[in-house]
Design an enzyme around this catalytic site. Structure first.
Site, PDB file in Angstrom:
ATOM      1  CG  PHE A   1      -2.415   7.761   5.820  1.00  0.00           C
ATOM      2  CD1 PHE A   1      -2.958   7.342   7.024  1.00  0.00           C
ATOM      3  CD2 PHE A   1      -3.136   8.657   5.039  1.00  0.00           C
ATOM      4  CE1 PHE A   1      -4.204   7.799   7.438  1.00  0.00           C
ATOM      5  CE2 PHE A   1      -4.375   9.120   5.445  1.00  0.00           C
ATOM      6  CZ  PHE A   1      -4.921   8.697   6.647  1.00  0.00           C
TER       7      PHE A   1
ATOM      8  N   GLY B   1       4.355   7.317   6.940  1.00  0.00           N
ATOM      9  CA  GLY B   1       5.276   6.694   7.893  1.00  0.00           C
ATOM     10  C   GLY B   1       6.239   7.670   8.551  1.00  0.00           C
TER      11      GLY B   1
ATOM     12  CB  THR C   1       4.348   9.361  13.368  1.00  0.00           C
ATOM     13  OG1 THR C   1       3.793  10.648  13.076  1.00  0.00           O
ATOM     14  CG2 THR C   1       4.344   9.145  14.872  1.00  0.00           C
TER      15      THR C   1
ATOM     16  CD  GLU D   1       1.109  15.603  12.817  1.00  0.00           C
ATOM     17  OE1 GLU D   1       1.078  16.365  11.828  1.00  0.00           O
ATOM     18  OE2 GLU D   1       0.692  14.426  12.798  1.00  0.00           O
TER      19      GLU D   1
ATOM     20  CB  CYS E   1      -1.704   5.888  -4.720  1.00  0.00           C
ATOM     21  SG  CYS E   1      -3.185   6.563  -5.505  1.00  0.00           S
TER      22      CYS E   1
HETATM   23  P1  ADP Z   1       2.382   9.622   9.141  1.00  0.00           P
HETATM   24  O1  ADP Z   1       2.991  10.072  10.429  1.00  0.00           O
HETATM   25  O2  ADP Z   1       3.251   9.922   7.942  1.00  0.00           O
HETATM   26  O3  ADP Z   1       0.980  10.098   8.941  1.00  0.00           O
HETATM   27  P2  ADP Z   1       2.392   7.029  10.426  1.00  0.00           P
HETATM   28  O4  ADP Z   1       3.831   6.753  10.751  1.00  0.00           O
HETATM   29  O5  ADP Z   1       1.522   7.491  11.553  1.00  0.00           O
HETATM   30  O6  ADP Z   1       2.306   8.015   9.169  1.00  0.00           O
HETATM   31  O7  ADP Z   1       1.689   5.713   9.855  1.00  0.00           O
HETATM   32  C1  ADP Z   1       2.243   4.898   8.865  1.00  0.00           C
HETATM   33  C2  ADP Z   1       1.415   3.625   8.823  1.00  0.00           C
HETATM   34  O8  ADP Z   1       0.118   3.935   8.309  1.00  0.00           O
HETATM   35  C3  ADP Z   1       1.898   2.550   7.874  1.00  0.00           C
HETATM   36  O9  ADP Z   1       2.899   1.752   8.451  1.00  0.00           O
HETATM   37  C4  ADP Z   1       0.640   1.740   7.626  1.00  0.00           C
HETATM   38  O10 ADP Z   1       0.448   0.789   8.650  1.00  0.00           O
HETATM   39  C5  ADP Z   1      -0.479   2.761   7.788  1.00  0.00           C
HETATM   40  N1  ADP Z   1      -1.168   3.170   6.548  1.00  0.00           N
HETATM   41  C6  ADP Z   1      -2.497   3.432   6.432  1.00  0.00           C
HETATM   42  N2  ADP Z   1      -2.825   3.836   5.181  1.00  0.00           N
HETATM   43  C7  ADP Z   1      -1.676   3.850   4.460  1.00  0.00           C
HETATM   44  C8  ADP Z   1      -1.343   4.193   3.088  1.00  0.00           C
HETATM   45  N3  ADP Z   1      -2.268   4.628   2.222  1.00  0.00           N
HETATM   46  N4  ADP Z   1      -0.044   4.089   2.716  1.00  0.00           N
HETATM   47  C9  ADP Z   1       0.895   3.653   3.593  1.00  0.00           C
HETATM   48  N5  ADP Z   1       0.639   3.329   4.882  1.00  0.00           N
HETATM   49  C10 ADP Z   1      -0.614   3.421   5.337  1.00  0.00           C
HETATM   50 MG    MG Z   2       2.389  11.424  11.835  1.00  0.00          MG
END
Ligand code: ADP
Ligand code: MG
Length: 179
Positions: free
Chosen positions: A13, A15, A17, A83, A139
Site C-alpha cells: 500500500f 504506492g 505500483t 512485484e 500506518c
Molecule cells: P503498492 O503497489 O505499494 O502496494 P499501490 O500503488 O497499489 O501500492 O497503491 C497505493 C494506493 O493505496 C494509495 O494511493 C492509496 O489510495 C491506497 N492505500 C490503501 N491503504 C493505504 C495505506 N495504509 N497507506 C497508503 N495508501 C493506502
Molecule cells: Mg503493487
C-alpha cells in the site's frame, strides 16, 4: 550508451505500483518503446494488467521466470517489472544485462516480507541499481509513515497473496506492538 536500473521499493500500500505506472506512462508519452512484465504468480486483480490499489492500470505480460524477460524484451527501450520480489535471484543478472544493452529498467517490489526480513532478490537489485526510491504507506494504527507489511492472519509461509484482508501497513512501533 548503457541504460540504467531504477528500484521502487516499500511496504504494501505504499504506492509502488502507482509510481511504476506513472513512470511508464511518461516514458510512453516520450515515444519510448515500453514493455511491462509481472511474475505469473501475481494474479490478484487481473491476469494481464498491472493494477494499483487506486485502480490505475497498465497492460503487462505475465512471465514464469526471469529468463523469459530476456527473450521478450529485445525490442524495447524501457522495461517495467512489478512485484519483482517474486522473481528468482537470476532477475538481478537479467536486469544488469538489459541495462548494459542500453535499456532503462524500472522495477517495483516489496523490500521486506511480513516478518520484516529482506525479500528475495530485492537487496541484490537495490545494490546494483543507479536509483533507489523508497515509498511509504500510512500506518493504519497511528497515521505515521509505514514501511512494514503486517500480516493479520496466522499463515506463516513467506508468500501469501492477499490484500487488506490479510495485510496492513504499519510503522516501526506499531509493527512491533508498542502502540
Ligand atoms: P503498492 O503497489 O505499494 O502496494 P499501490 O500503488 O497499489 O501500492 O497503491 C497505493 C494506493 O493505496 C494509495 O494511493 C492509496 O489510495 C491506497 N492505500 C490503501 N491503504 C493505504 C495505506 N495504509 N497507506 C497508503 N495508501 C493506502
Ligand atoms: Mg503493487
Amino acid at each position: 550508451p548503457a541504460g540504467w536500473i531504477e528500484v521502487i521499493c516499500g511496504s504494501m500500500f505504499s504506492g509502488k505500483t502507482e509510481e511504476l505506472i506513472r513512470r511508464l506512462k511518461r516514458a510512453k508519452i516520450a515515444q519510448m518503446r515500453v514493455e511491462i512484465f509481472k511474475p505469473m504468480a501475481d494474479t490478484r486483480y487481473h491476469d494481464e494488467d498491472i493494477v494499483s490499489h487506486n485502480q490505475n492500470s497498465i497492460r503487462s505480460t505475465p512471465v514464469n521466470n526471469s529468463g523469459e524477460i530476456l527473450l521478450l524484451a529485445g525490442d524495447c527501450d524501457v522495461i517495467g517489472l512489478d512485484e519483482v520480489q517474486f522473481f528468482d535471484d537470476h532477475i538481478v543478472e537479467v536486469c544488469n544485462s538489459l541495462a548494459n544493452q542500453g535499456k532503462r529498467i524500472i522495477v517495483a517490489g516489496l523490500d521486506m516480507d511480513f516478518k520484516g526480513q529482506p525479500f528475495g532478490p530485492m537487496p541484490g537489485l537495490m545494490a546494483i541499481a543507479e536509483f533507489v526510491t523508497k515509498v511509504h504507506a500510512v500506518c493504519v494504527n497511528c497515521g505515521a509513515a509505514a514501511h512494514y507489511s503486517y500480516r493479520k492472519v496466522e499463515q506463516q509461509q513467506t508468500v501469501l497473496l492477499g490484500e487488506t484482508e490479510s495485510y496492513e501497513a504499519r510503522c516501526r512501533s506499531c509493527f512491533h506492538g508498542q502502540n
